[in-house]
Write a protein that holds these residues in place. Structure first.
Motif, mmCIF file in Angstrom:
data_model
loop_
_atom_site.group_PDB
_atom_site.id
_atom_site.type_symbol
_atom_site.label_atom_id
_atom_site.label_comp_id
_atom_site.label_asym_id
_atom_site.label_seq_id
_atom_site.Cartn_x
_atom_site.Cartn_y
_atom_site.Cartn_z
ATOM 1 N N PHE A 61 3.669 0.957 2.601
ATOM 2 C CA PHE A 61 3.445 -0.047 3.632
ATOM 3 C C PHE A 61 3.324 -1.426 3.013
ATOM 4 C CE2 PHE A 61 2.999 2.681 7.193
ATOM 5 C CZ PHE A 61 2.305 3.813 6.779
ATOM 6 N N PHE A 101 0.357 -4.820 9.209
ATOM 7 C CA PHE A 101 1.147 -3.844 8.478
ATOM 8 C C PHE A 101 2.543 -3.679 9.073
ATOM 9 C CE2 PHE A 101 -1.593 -1.491 5.461
ATOM 10 C CZ PHE A 101 -2.787 -2.138 5.712
ATOM 11 N N GLY A 102 3.492 -3.412 8.200
ATOM 12 C CA GLY A 102 4.820 -3.028 8.640
ATOM 13 C C GLY A 102 4.859 -1.549 8.981
ATOM 14 N N PRO A 103 5.997 -1.064 9.463
ATOM 15 C CA PRO A 103 6.111 0.337 9.884
ATOM 16 C C PRO A 103 6.216 1.313 8.720
ATOM 17 C CG PRO A 103 8.193 -0.777 10.142
ATOM 18 C CD PRO A 103 7.211 -1.824 9.740
ATOM 19 N N TYR A 159 0.856 -1.169 0.000
ATOM 20 C CA TYR A 159 0.000 0.000 0.000
ATOM 21 C C TYR A 159 0.901 1.232 0.000
ATOM 22 C CZ TYR A 159 -3.864 -2.999 1.637
ATOM 23 O OH TYR A 159 -4.829 -3.976 1.766
#
Lengths: 111, 113
Positions: free
Chosen positions: B91, B104-106, B35
Motif C-alpha cells: 500500500f 491509502f491507495g487500493p 506499507y
C-alpha cells in the motif's frame, strides 16, 4: 518493544446495535492514534483519530475513547449498518511518521 | 474527491526479478509512505518519504528496497531481487502533513513465484 494488539479477532453484531472494538497498545509515549476500516480488496480507510491529550473524540456515528492509564483504545460505532462490515484496526504512531498497526478485528453485521 | 492510485493492481514475478510498484499520491500532499500487508497479517510500515528523501524506514526496508519520486506526481517502490517472502499487498499512502491522516491507495498485490 512497541506493539499494538486487539482483544477480539471477530465481532458479530445485529444491524442497528452499537459496536465496540478494542485495542491495546504498549508504548505509553505514543501521542497519536488512528482507527482504520479495511474492506475486502481495498486499502485502509481513515475513520477517526485521537491525540494523547484527549480522552474522547466523536465523529459521525463513531466515537474513539483513549484510556492512557491502561493503554487502551476503543472504537464505538452507533447503529451499526451492513456497510460497516469490514476489518477494523488501530494504528499507533511510533517514531516520527511511522505507524504501528494492530492485526485487526473483523466486524460482521447481521441483518 | 482526490485519491491515491496504484499500479499495477496485481504483479506476478519470478524470484530474483526486479519489480517496480507505482503510486500517484494526492497532488498537494507532501509526505509519502509505503506499507505492506502479508496475507492474513497486519499492515507493516516500510518507509516514509518527504522533501525528496527518506525520513524513516523500518527493518523490513533493507538494501533490496528503494523508493523514488521521479517526477512531480509518481512515487515508486523498487524491489531489486524479489524473494518469496516479499509476496504481499503493498500500500502506498500520502498525507498533507506528517502527523495528519494518511490516505491509502487500493494496493498492489505482489506474488513472487
Amino acid at each position: 518493544g512497541e506493539s499494538v494488539g486487539l482483544h477480539l479477532p471477530t465481532l458479530s453484531v445485529q444491524e442497528g446495535d452499537n459496536s465496540i472494538i478494542n485495542c491495546a497498545y504498549s508504548n505509553s509515549a505514543s501521542d497519536y492514534f488512528i482507527w482504520y476500516k479495511q474492506e475486502s480488496g481495498k486499502g485502509p480507510q481513515f475513520i477517526i483519530d485521537i491525540r494523547s491529550n484527549m480522552d474522547k473524540r466523536q465523529g459521525q456515528r463513531v466515537t474513539v475513547l483513549l484510556n492512557k492509564t491502561v493503554k487502551h483504545l476503543s472504537l464505538q460505532i452507533a447503529a451499526t449498518q451492513p456497510g460497516d462490515s469490514a476489518v477494523y484496526f488501530c494504528a499507533e504512531r511510533g517514531q516520527g511518521f511511522s505507524f504501528i498497526f494492530g492485526k485487526g478485528t473483523r466486524l460482521l453485521v447481521k441483518p | 474527491e482526490p485519491e491515491v492510485t496504484q499500479t499495477p493492481s496485481h504483479q506476478v514475478t519470478q524470484m530474483g526479478q526486479e519489480v517496480i510498484l507505482r503510486c500517484v499520491p494526492i497532488s498537494n500532499h507532501l509526505y509519502f509512505y509505503w506499507y505492506r500487508q502479508i496475507l492474513g497479517q497486519k499492515v507493516e510500515f516500510l518507509v516514509s518519504f518527504y522533501n525528496n528523501e527518506i525520513s524513516e524506514k523500518s527493518e523490513i526496508f533493507d538494501d533490496q528496497f528503494s523508493v523514488e519520486r521521479p517526477d512531480g506526481s509518481n512515487f515508486t517502490l523498487k524491489i531489486r531481487s524479489t524473494k518469496l517472502e516479499d509476496s504481499a499487498m503493498y500500500f502506498c499512502a500520502s498525507s498533507g502533513q506528517g502527523d495528519n491522516e494518511q490516505f491509502f491507495g487500493p494496493g498492489t498485490r505482489l506474488t513472487v513465484l
